[in-house]
Design a protein around this motif. Sequence first.
Motif, mmCIF file in Angstrom:
data_model
loop_
_atom_site.group_PDB
_atom_site.id
_atom_site.type_symbol
_atom_site.label_atom_id
_atom_site.label_comp_id
_atom_site.label_asym_id
_atom_site.label_seq_id
_atom_site.Cartn_x
_atom_site.Cartn_y
_atom_site.Cartn_z
ATOM 1 N N ARG A 258 -48.936 1.481 19.313
ATOM 2 C CA ARG A 258 -49.960 -0.090 18.761
ATOM 3 C C ARG A 258 -50.022 0.539 17.891
ATOM 4 O O ARG A 258 -50.975 2.057 17.740
ATOM 5 C CB ARG A 258 -50.641 -0.821 19.492
ATOM 6 C CG ARG A 258 -51.831 -2.368 19.062
ATOM 7 C CD ARG A 258 -51.767 -3.243 20.467
ATOM 8 N NE ARG A 258 -52.542 -2.987 20.959
ATOM 9 C CZ ARG A 258 -53.806 -2.675 20.887
ATOM 10 N NH1 ARG A 258 -54.320 -2.974 19.933
ATOM 11 N NH2 ARG A 258 -54.934 -1.911 21.899
ATOM 12 N N ILE A 259 -50.490 0.236 16.126
ATOM 13 C CA ILE A 259 -50.848 0.581 14.880
ATOM 14 C C ILE A 259 -51.990 -0.357 14.810
ATOM 15 O O ILE A 259 -52.899 0.160 13.425
ATOM 16 C CB ILE A 259 -50.339 1.459 14.302
ATOM 17 C CG1 ILE A 259 -49.108 0.007 13.893
ATOM 18 C CG2 ILE A 259 -49.627 2.463 14.381
ATOM 19 C CD1 ILE A 259 -48.253 0.435 12.202
ATOM 20 N N GLY A 260 -52.470 -1.132 15.603
ATOM 21 C CA GLY A 260 -53.383 -2.408 14.526
ATOM 22 C C GLY A 260 -54.366 -3.263 15.482
ATOM 23 O O GLY A 260 -53.610 -2.648 16.975
ATOM 24 N N PRO A 261 -55.124 -3.653 16.033
ATOM 25 C CA PRO A 261 -55.817 -4.600 16.548
ATOM 26 C C PRO A 261 -55.309 -5.689 16.367
ATOM 27 O O PRO A 261 -54.226 -6.107 15.666
ATOM 28 C CB PRO A 261 -57.229 -4.065 15.379
ATOM 29 C CG PRO A 261 -56.790 -4.546 14.601
ATOM 30 C CD PRO A 261 -56.152 -3.755 13.750
ATOM 31 N N PHE A 262 -55.678 -6.307 17.853
ATOM 32 C CA PHE A 262 -55.653 -7.402 18.129
ATOM 33 C C PHE A 262 -56.275 -8.230 16.227
ATOM 34 O O PHE A 262 -57.680 -8.264 16.973
ATOM 35 C CB PHE A 262 -56.091 -7.868 18.790
ATOM 36 C CG PHE A 262 -55.214 -7.733 20.326
ATOM 37 C CD1 PHE A 262 -54.340 -6.639 20.032
ATOM 38 C CD2 PHE A 262 -54.921 -8.782 21.379
ATOM 39 C CE1 PHE A 262 -53.472 -6.507 20.802
ATOM 40 C CE2 PHE A 262 -53.905 -8.133 22.686
ATOM 41 C CZ PHE A 262 -53.339 -7.397 21.688
#
Length: 484
Positions: A258-262
């Motif tokens: 995962r490379i991005g936030p929620f």
Amino acid sequence: MTVHDVIVVGAGAGGCAAASLLARQGADVLLLDQSAPPRDTVRSDGLMPQGVYWLDRLGCVDAVLAEARGCIKGCDLYLDGRHLLTGRFPSDSPYPDFALLVLRRRFNEIMLAHAVSSGARFAGGTMVRDVARDGGVMRVSADCGRKAVEHRARIVIGADGASSAVSRSIGNNLKDGVLGLSVRTTYAGVKCDAGIRVYFNRGFFPSYGWMFIDEHQTACVGVGCAVDQKFPPTDRLGAALRQFIESDLKETLADARRIGPFSGGIAPHFRPDAMTADGVVLIGDAACQADPLNRGGIHTAIESAFYAADACRLSLESGDFSRTALARYEALWGAHSEPDWRTSEIFMSLAKNPGLKELVLFLLEQVGTLGEADPRFGAFASGVFSGVVSQSSWLSIRALSDAVPRDPAAWASLLRENSRSKTSVAAGSVRLLAGAVASAVRGGAGLARRPGPSIDWGLEVLTKALTFADRRLAAPRTASSPEN
């Protein structure tokens, strides 16, 4: 103080499109946005065939195509982890038979650059607080950094999204209806082919999940649902997204990171009290125009910009900026887009009721199975869901009769799929009928468990159906499409 011809509030897809069209026609256009580019994240978003069509009309499709990270010919549909259907975009519609995956940041930059090159002036970092009529012009009050600023124009176009300050200024009550809520994140190193996937799962229905995988093995993963006062969200969407990733995507994302936030999103799916006022026009999410069925908002925003620009051009030529003069915009949108929007609204109203979960999923499974057996029907079903095919086609006897499979083998395949052995047509017929009855009974029981909200919901669906029928009979598609 300078009085501009048009101030466009919001430099998203719709706002930039409207600014481009009007500036190209010689109007003095000021484009305001609370952000300064670059905006948004590293995720790739889907641009449906309708969006590609309107970008071609706008004149910047080549720049978007050059940045595309995936050219997608169809969409995969999953139910409870099982692949149901690979739906192709139909090749006989006015739109191209492919969708694009584009980094949202780059798409925003392209749209803004096109508006500026067309002659619009951009002022970023400007938070609009209020819009008011002051004599014969519109006064736009805003904050730029820590400084209060004021701009004036003959017409203001509100393209500032679901929490539109422009919409509030003309008396609309925001978030007073059905809302599409979503949470998404981004993964890298996803080891599967580029494509668009949509997931339904009994565990988190009426929410649904999606995954857009681009050619660089980056995926946008999210869940969304429709909610209102009758049916508030039963779970936190962040938890639903984690459940979706853990259940449906566990193998697909096993080696990804995962490379991005929620990040959350909101889109209104109800008609505002007003789309126009004296000197004011609302487009895109500010006018609640996102498709209620597939939640697509980019192409609907660009399309509405064409209609708004046409109405604004005529008002500028005549010097009449009243709501009556700007009503051409609503007439154009209503003639070309409202029938499909209202059809989608009815479908969304049916699907958002958790009591109908088993019935909705049962019908979805049969449509998917039949579509996989008959590619022509599959293209029709996926075309309606994406909006490439007129969504009111589901309510047209002629369109349905043209789309329904004529090959008995397709129906035999549907019946065999419903049998335990996957071979017996007779057994499949019995099980299909039993499944339909059981799903209907469970749906009735689900409604009976909440009689108050269910009665309100039933009246809502009936009202929307009657409104659709009345408008369909009273306002056929007669207005001509604007040529810009």
